[in-house]
Design a protein around this motif. Sequence first.
Motif, PDB file in Angstrom:
ATOM      1  N   CYS A 167      11.005  -2.445   1.259  1.00 13.80           N
ATOM      2  CA  CYS A 167      10.059  -1.342   1.462  1.00 13.80           C
ATOM      3  C   CYS A 167      10.536  -0.031   0.821  1.00 13.80           C
ATOM      4  N   SER A 168      11.857   0.114   0.652  1.00 15.22           N
ATOM      5  CA  SER A 168      12.359   1.376   0.081  1.00 15.22           C
ATOM      6  C   SER A 168      11.959   1.512  -1.396  1.00 15.22           C
ATOM      7  N   GLN A 169      11.503   0.421  -1.997  1.00 18.44           N
ATOM      8  CA  GLN A 169      11.102   0.484  -3.412  1.00 18.44           C
ATOM      9  C   GLN A 169       9.590   0.664  -3.577  1.00 18.44           C
ATOM     10  N   LEU A 170       8.907   0.844  -2.464  1.00 18.90           N
ATOM     11  CA  LEU A 170       7.445   1.008  -2.525  1.00 18.90           C
ATOM     12  C   LEU A 170       7.108   2.491  -2.683  1.00 18.90           C
ATOM     13  N   THR A 171       6.233   2.802  -3.629  1.00 16.68           N
ATOM     14  CA  THR A 171       5.740   4.182  -3.715  1.00 16.68           C
ATOM     15  C   THR A 171       4.220   4.162  -3.710  1.00 16.68           C
ATOM     16  N   ILE A 172       3.679   5.245  -3.151  1.00 13.93           N
ATOM     17  CA  ILE A 172       2.220   5.341  -3.070  1.00 13.93           C
ATOM     18  C   ILE A 172       1.777   6.486  -3.968  1.00 13.93           C
ATOM     19  N   ASP A 173       0.842   6.174  -4.853  1.00 13.48           N
ATOM     20  CA  ASP A 173       0.317   7.193  -5.758  1.00 13.48           C
ATOM     21  C   ASP A 173      -1.069   7.589  -5.249  1.00 13.48           C
ATOM     22  N   GLU A 174      -1.103   8.694  -4.513  1.00 11.36           N
ATOM     23  CA  GLU A 174      -2.377   9.068  -3.876  1.00 11.36           C
ATOM     24  C   GLU A 174      -3.399   9.547  -4.907  1.00 11.36           C
ATOM     25  N   LEU A 175      -2.927  10.138  -6.000  1.00 14.78           N
ATOM     26  CA  LEU A 175      -3.863  10.630  -7.026  1.00 14.78           C
ATOM     27  C   LEU A 175      -4.570   9.466  -7.715  1.00 14.78           C
ATOM     28  N   GLN A 176      -3.766   8.462  -8.083  1.00 13.22           N
ATOM     29  CA  GLN A 176      -4.340   7.295  -8.776  1.00 13.22           C
ATOM     30  C   GLN A 176      -4.913   6.284  -7.791  1.00 13.22           C
ATOM     31  N   ASN A 177      -4.640   6.496  -6.492  1.00 11.22           N
ATOM     32  CA  ASN A 177      -5.100   5.576  -5.454  1.00 11.22           C
ATOM     33  C   ASN A 177      -4.526   4.171  -5.663  1.00 11.22           C
ATOM     34  N   THR A 178      -3.225   4.112  -5.932  1.00 10.20           N
ATOM     35  CA  THR A 178      -2.555   2.828  -6.156  1.00 10.20           C
ATOM     36  C   THR A 178      -1.197   2.837  -5.446  1.00 10.20           C
ATOM     37  N   THR A 185       1.778  -2.842 -10.024  1.00  9.45           N
ATOM     38  CA  THR A 185       0.857  -1.790  -9.588  1.00  9.45           C
ATOM     39  C   THR A 185      -0.326  -2.495  -8.930  1.00  9.45           C
ATOM     40  N   ALA A 186      -0.664  -2.056  -7.724  1.00  9.94           N
ATOM     41  CA  ALA A 186      -1.791  -2.690  -7.019  1.00  9.94           C
ATOM     42  C   ALA A 186      -2.675  -1.616  -6.398  1.00  9.94           C
ATOM     43  N   GLN A 187      -3.921  -1.993  -6.147  1.00 12.86           N
ATOM     44  CA  GLN A 187      -4.838  -1.071  -5.467  1.00 12.86           C
ATOM     45  C   GLN A 187      -4.370  -0.837  -4.032  1.00 12.86           C
ATOM     46  N   LYS A 188      -3.913  -1.936  -3.412  1.00 15.89           N
ATOM     47  CA  LYS A 188      -3.474  -1.827  -2.015  1.00 15.89           C
ATOM     48  C   LYS A 188      -2.348  -2.806  -1.743  1.00 15.89           C
ATOM     49  N   ILE A 189      -1.557  -2.461  -0.729  1.00  9.68           N
ATOM     50  CA  ILE A 189      -0.560  -3.411  -0.217  1.00  9.68           C
ATOM     51  C   ILE A 189      -0.945  -3.723   1.226  1.00  9.68           C
ATOM     52  N   ILE A 190      -0.927  -5.012   1.581  1.00  7.24           N
ATOM     53  CA  ILE A 190      -1.268  -5.397   2.954  1.00  7.24           C
ATOM     54  C   ILE A 190      -0.072  -6.119   3.567  1.00  7.24           C
ATOM     55  N   PHE A 191       0.388  -5.608   4.687  1.00 11.07           N
ATOM     56  CA  PHE A 191       1.532  -6.215   5.359  1.00 11.07           C
ATOM     57  C   PHE A 191       1.066  -7.284   6.344  1.00 11.07           C
ATOM     58  N   CYS A 192       1.456  -8.523   6.053  1.00 14.03           N
ATOM     59  CA  CYS A 192       1.223  -9.647   6.972  1.00 14.03           C
ATOM     60  C   CYS A 192       2.621 -10.152   7.321  1.00 14.03           C
ATOM     61  N   ASP A 193       3.467  -9.250   7.745  1.00 12.87           N
ATOM     62  CA  ASP A 193       4.905  -9.529   7.810  1.00 12.87           C
ATOM     63  C   ASP A 193       5.392  -9.992   9.177  1.00 12.87           C
ATOM     64  N   ASP A 199       9.743  -3.324  12.436  1.00 16.43           N
ATOM     65  CA  ASP A 199      10.563  -2.302  11.752  1.00 16.43           C
ATOM     66  C   ASP A 199       9.882  -1.760  10.499  1.00 16.43           C
ATOM     67  N   ASN A 200       8.628  -2.099  10.286  1.00 17.66           N
ATOM     68  CA  ASN A 200       7.927  -1.644   9.088  1.00 17.66           C
ATOM     69  C   ASN A 200       7.703  -0.130   9.174  1.00 17.66           C
ATOM     70  N   PRO A 201       8.161   0.642   8.163  1.00 15.81           N
ATOM     71  CA  PRO A 201       8.068   2.102   8.282  1.00 15.81           C
ATOM     72  C   PRO A 201       6.642   2.626   8.468  1.00 15.81           C
ATOM     73  N   TYR A 202       5.637   1.891   7.984  1.00 16.40           N
ATOM     74  CA  TYR A 202       4.254   2.370   8.115  1.00 16.40           C
ATOM     75  C   TYR A 202       3.629   2.006   9.459  1.00 16.40           C
ATOM     76  N   PHE A 203       4.078   0.893  10.040  1.00 12.18           N
ATOM     77  CA  PHE A 203       3.371   0.379  11.219  1.00 12.18           C
ATOM     78  C   PHE A 203       4.238   0.152  12.455  1.00 12.18           C
ATOM     79  N   LYS A 204       5.513   0.575  12.417  1.00 14.38           N
ATOM     80  CA  LYS A 204       6.385   0.277  13.571  1.00 14.38           C
ATOM     81  C   LYS A 204       5.962   1.025  14.838  1.00 14.38           C
ATOM     82  N   MET A 205       5.079   2.042  14.687  1.00 15.31           N
ATOM     83  CA  MET A 205       4.607   2.771  15.872  1.00 15.31           C
ATOM     84  C   MET A 205       3.571   1.961  16.674  1.00 15.31           C
ATOM     85  N   LEU A 206       3.036   0.900  16.082  1.00 17.73           N
ATOM     86  CA  LEU A 206       2.059   0.077  16.820  1.00 17.73           C
ATOM     87  C   LEU A 206       2.758  -0.546  18.034  1.00 17.73           C
TER      88      LEU A 206
END
Length: 353
Positions: A167-178, A185-193, A199-206
């Motif tokens: 996950c530390s190698q993931l970057t989000i480009d909000e301007l390009q929406n990628t 390079t992808a439009q979206k990343i979906i975690f089915c982990d 421990d996922n930095p985006y969703f560990k608060m769930l």
Amino acid sequence: MQLDYLIVGQGICGTFLSWNLLKEGKSVLVIDSANPYTASKVASGVINPVTGRRIVRTWMIEELLPFAFHSYTQFGDEMNAPLVQQCNVLDFHPTPQMHDAFVQRMSEEKDYLHTASDEEQWQKYFRYNYGIGEVNPCLLVDLQTMLQGWRKKLLHQNILLAETFDCSQLTIDELQNTIHYKNITAQKIIFCDGVAGFDNPYFKMLPYVRTKGEALIANIPGLPRTNIFKQGITIVPWKQDFFWIGSNYIWEYTDAQPTQTFRKKVEEQLNYWLKLPYTIIDHIASERPANIERRPFVGLHPLYKQVGVLNGMGTKGCSLAPYFAHQFAQHLSNQKPIDPLADIKRFTRILSM
Ligand SMILES: Cc1cc2nc3c(=O)[nH]c(=O)nc-3n(C[C@H](O)[C@H](O)[C@H](O)COP(=O)(O)OP(=O)(O)OC[C@H]3O[C@@H](n4cnc5c(N)ncnc54)[C@H](O)[C@@H]3O)c2cc1C
């Protein structure tokens, strides 16, 4: 490499999500680390419409069960392998009180609870004195064949990376929406982990809850493979000629390894209940991606619209994953709504902190 969706994880969730998105004509790449003891690989594959000591109907089962049957059938047809069959649970009542409770529930739950026909036929396999209830219909899914078959197909199409996503190698480009990950390079990343989501930095608060579950794999020559047998523990037809025997729910533990306590308890129960000789050939364990609400986590992050999640299936991944993977794929491809009880919008506040 340019893609529509990068999917992390190829358990039941990642498998159904990638299948649905490919059917929508989207390009996907799945990253999965091939851990041999994930929830999906350790699960027995049972879809039981009633659960718990009070034998209550599970959430949305009237919709989930037929949907699951249809999805696994269609998936199996595409892979030339039958993946689902009806396999009803025979519930051997251990006490007169449990018998009475089942009969009482039977009068209220006529769709799924019945008395087993020809109860006496099971006397040569099991010791029991208080009758047998039947849960009908139940489904049994061949998860091993499905996960392995789909993995092979994705590898063949060059759209599966067998490695650990960092996950530390993931970057989000909000301007390009990628999103960017290494050379992808992808439009979206979906975690089915699955449980890695804790421990996922985006969703560990769930509001995840850790529970460990174990099973023994046994050879039981002569036991019919027509049913799932239950008396405290459950005996389920498993791959080849084996049976899966489990499970437990451990809430406090230091690792996800099998325990001697479980093995001893199951052996004691088998020695009392089962009249046939058996040989244990394996003992497996995994954590379940459970949560406080017992509702799945589906949807896009409220702050990062390029990042999504399909997780939190708890003890019911076999019935929830086909339905909500389809719903999520329809949301992503055709802007269809996600059921508000499953949509992670309900956690907007904590996910925005
Ligand atoms: C003992 C036991 C019995 C069960 N029995 C049943 C049952 O009979 N019926 C039922 O409906 N449910 C059952 N369940 C629950 C069911 O297994 C889960 O609900 C379901 O498997 C969850 O699927 P998933 O795809 O979300 O997660 P997982 O199966 O955990 O899949 C997640 C995948 O993501 C991969 N991954 C995670 N992080 C990374 C990373 N950073 N890089 C690469 N890959 C990664 C993992 O390796 C894994 O392959 C059982 C569970 C247990 C433990």
